[in-house]
Structure formats: C-alpha cells, structure tokens
Design a protein around this motif. Structure first.
Motif, short mmCIF file in Angstrom:
data_model
loop_
_atom_site.label_atom_id
_atom_site.label_comp_id
_atom_site.label_asym_id
_atom_site.label_seq_id
_atom_site.Cartn_x
_atom_site.Cartn_y
_atom_site.Cartn_z
N ILE A 81 0.83 -1.21 0.00
CA ILE A 81 0.00 0.00 0.00
C ILE A 81 0.86 1.26 0.00
O ILE A 81 0.55 2.24 -0.68
N VAL A 82 1.96 1.25 0.71
CA VAL A 82 2.87 2.40 0.71
C VAL A 82 3.42 2.64 -0.69
O VAL A 82 3.45 3.77 -1.18
N ARG A 83 3.84 1.57 -1.37
CA ARG A 83 4.35 1.73 -2.75
C ARG A 83 3.27 2.25 -3.69
O ARG A 83 3.52 3.14 -4.51
N ALA A 84 2.06 1.74 -3.56
CA ALA A 84 0.95 2.21 -4.40
C ALA A 84 0.62 3.68 -4.10
O ALA A 84 0.38 4.47 -5.02
N SER A 85 0.63 4.04 -2.83
CA SER A 85 0.36 5.43 -2.44
C SER A 85 1.41 6.38 -3.00
O SER A 85 1.10 7.46 -3.48
N LYS A 86 2.68 5.95 -2.93
CA LYS A 86 3.76 6.79 -3.47
C LYS A 86 3.61 6.96 -4.98
O LYS A 86 3.84 8.05 -5.51
N ALA A 87 3.22 5.90 -5.68
CA ALA A 87 3.03 5.98 -7.13
C ALA A 87 1.88 6.93 -7.46
O ALA A 87 1.99 7.77 -8.37
N ALA A 88 0.79 6.82 -6.71
CA ALA A 88 -0.35 7.71 -6.94
C ALA A 88 0.04 9.16 -6.65
O ALA A 88 -0.31 10.08 -7.41
N LEU A 89 0.76 9.38 -5.57
CA LEU A 89 1.19 10.73 -5.21
C LEU A 89 2.09 11.33 -6.30
O LEU A 89 1.95 12.51 -6.63
N THR A 90 2.95 10.52 -6.87
CA THR A 90 3.80 11.00 -7.96
C THR A 90 2.96 11.50 -9.13
O THR A 90 3.23 12.57 -9.69
N VAL A 91 1.93 10.75 -9.48
CA VAL A 91 1.03 11.16 -10.57
C VAL A 91 0.31 12.45 -10.21
O VAL A 91 0.23 13.39 -11.01
N LEU A 92 -0.22 12.54 -8.99
CA LEU A 92 -0.97 13.73 -8.56
C LEU A 92 -0.07 14.96 -8.47
O LEU A 92 -0.49 16.06 -8.79
N GLN A 93 1.18 14.78 -8.06
CA GLN A 93 2.11 15.90 -7.97
C GLN A 93 2.58 16.36 -9.34
O GLN A 93 2.91 17.52 -9.53
N SER A 94 2.63 15.45 -10.29
CA SER A 94 3.14 15.81 -11.61
C SER A 94 2.04 16.22 -12.60
O SER A 94 2.35 16.64 -13.70
N THR A 95 0.78 16.10 -12.19
CA THR A 95 -0.32 16.53 -13.05
C THR A 95 -0.77 17.90 -12.60
O THR A 95 -1.21 18.08 -11.47
N THR A 96 -0.64 18.88 -13.50
CA THR A 96 -0.99 20.26 -13.15
C THR A 96 -2.33 20.64 -13.78
O THR A 96 -2.86 19.95 -14.65
N LEU A 97 -2.82 21.79 -13.33
CA LEU A 97 -4.06 22.31 -13.91
C LEU A 97 -3.83 22.72 -15.36
O LEU A 97 -4.77 22.68 -16.16
N ALA A 98 -2.61 23.06 -15.71
CA ALA A 98 -2.31 23.36 -17.11
C ALA A 98 -2.49 22.11 -17.96
O ALA A 98 -3.00 22.18 -19.09
N ASP A 99 -2.12 20.95 -17.42
CA ASP A 99 -2.32 19.68 -18.13
C ASP A 99 -3.81 19.44 -18.38
O ASP A 99 -4.21 19.05 -19.48
N LEU A 100 -4.62 19.67 -17.35
CA LEU A 100 -6.07 19.48 -17.51
C LEU A 100 -6.66 20.53 -18.45
O LEU A 100 -7.54 20.21 -19.26
N ALA A 101 -6.19 21.77 -18.35
CA ALA A 101 -6.74 22.86 -19.16
C ALA A 101 -6.54 22.62 -20.65
O ALA A 101 -7.37 23.05 -21.46
N THR A 102 -5.47 21.91 -21.01
CA THR A 102 -5.24 21.65 -22.44
C THR A 102 -6.33 20.76 -23.03
O THR A 102 -6.52 20.73 -24.23
N GLN A 103 -7.04 20.05 -22.16
CA GLN A 103 -8.12 19.18 -22.61
C GLN A 103 -9.47 19.90 -22.59
O GLN A 103 -10.50 19.29 -22.85
N GLY A 104 -9.46 21.21 -22.27
CA GLY A 104 -10.71 21.95 -22.16
C GLY A 104 -11.44 21.53 -20.89
O GLY A 104 -10.94 20.72 -20.11
N TRP A 105 -12.58 22.12 -20.64
CA TRP A 105 -13.37 21.76 -19.47
C TRP A 105 -14.67 21.15 -19.95
O TRP A 105 -15.31 21.68 -20.86
#
Length: 152
Positions: free
Chosen positions: A111-135
């Motif tokens: 679970i710690v390894r999975a949590s760290k992997a998820a955190l890496t994705v959440l930390q590296s995904t910015t609102l600019a990344d989402l904005a490029t896909q429109g709302w």
C-alpha cells in the motif's frame, strides 16, 4: 488515499477556472451551477483554496475568485492537500489492531508503494495539463437534478 466529494469538486472548480478565468474574478454561484452543487458548498471549497493561495478572493461588487498562481504551478496534489490535509497520505492502522506492525507486514509495503506511485502522478499533473483538454460540463443527469431544485 481517499478522494472525497469536496476534493473532487475543488479539482473541478480550479480546472474550470484554469480554462475560463483570465484575470476577471468568477463568482462562486457560477462555478456551483456548472458543477451542480449549492453555492454555499462551493464558497466553502473556494475559501479553502484561497487560504492556501491556490485562488485569490476579492470581496465587493466586482468580487469573486481568480487563479492565485499560473495553472502550470498548481498540481492536483496541491488542491487535495488544501481541501483535506490527510487526503494523500496512507495511515497504517496497526496501532489500533493487534498487528505486529509495518516492519513485517507485506500489505503495508504494498500500500505504501501504491500510495507513493499515486502521489507522484498527482504531484506531476498540473491544472495546465487538464486545461489543455478543455473543461467538460457535468453529465446531463446532474443538470436535470439542478433544474429540479436538488442541490448537493
């Protein structure tokens, strides 16, 4: 890791603002309507985001909320932490159960390894990344609930 409705609405609200907000403040009722939630609920979320300087709030006639930082400098992890500080952490319950502890528990390590992997994705995904896909607006059934007077 548990992402609550408040955290999800916060992500959607900031995503909406990253796409639609230049430097003009957007009022909470506009965002609430787009997300099919009550204005009072949205105000609580937006105030938490402003407290953490993800958003800036402006009071008065032409007030509202606007981005506090460029979308490229706001990660999804930033938003989750602003809404619920513990949202992205894993807490082992070994102290409250009769468990030998994390040192000998293969579940804990997994679970710690999975949590760290998820955190890496959440930390590296910015609102600019989402904005490029429109709302994208919420699903039609959400809009029909709003029209019928039901609020979250």
């Amino acid at each position: 890791m548990k992402i609550t409705m408040s955290s999800e609405m916060a992500i959607h609200a900031v995503w909406y603002m990253a796409v639609h907000c230049d430097d003009t403040p957007i009022q909470a009722p506009e965002i609430a309507e787009k997300l099919c939630v009550s204005s009072s609920y949205m105000v609580k979320i937006l105030k938490k985001l402003a407290k953490e300087e993800i958003l800036i709030s402006k009071r008065g006639k032409n007030g509202g909320f606007r981005m506090g930082r460029p979308p490229a400098e706001i990660s999804i992890a930033d938003i989750l932490v602003a809404i619920e500080r513990d949202a992205i952490e894993y807490f082992c319950l070994h102290d409250s159960r009769n468990c030998p502890g994390p040192e000998t528990c293969p579940i804990h390590d997994t679970i710690v390894r999975a949590s760290k992997a998820a955190l890496t994705v959440l930390q590296s995904t910015t609102l600019a990344d989402l904005a490029t896909q429109g709302w994208r607006a919420p699903a039609a059934e959400c809009l029909s609930k709003l029209a019928g007077g039901m609020e979250a």
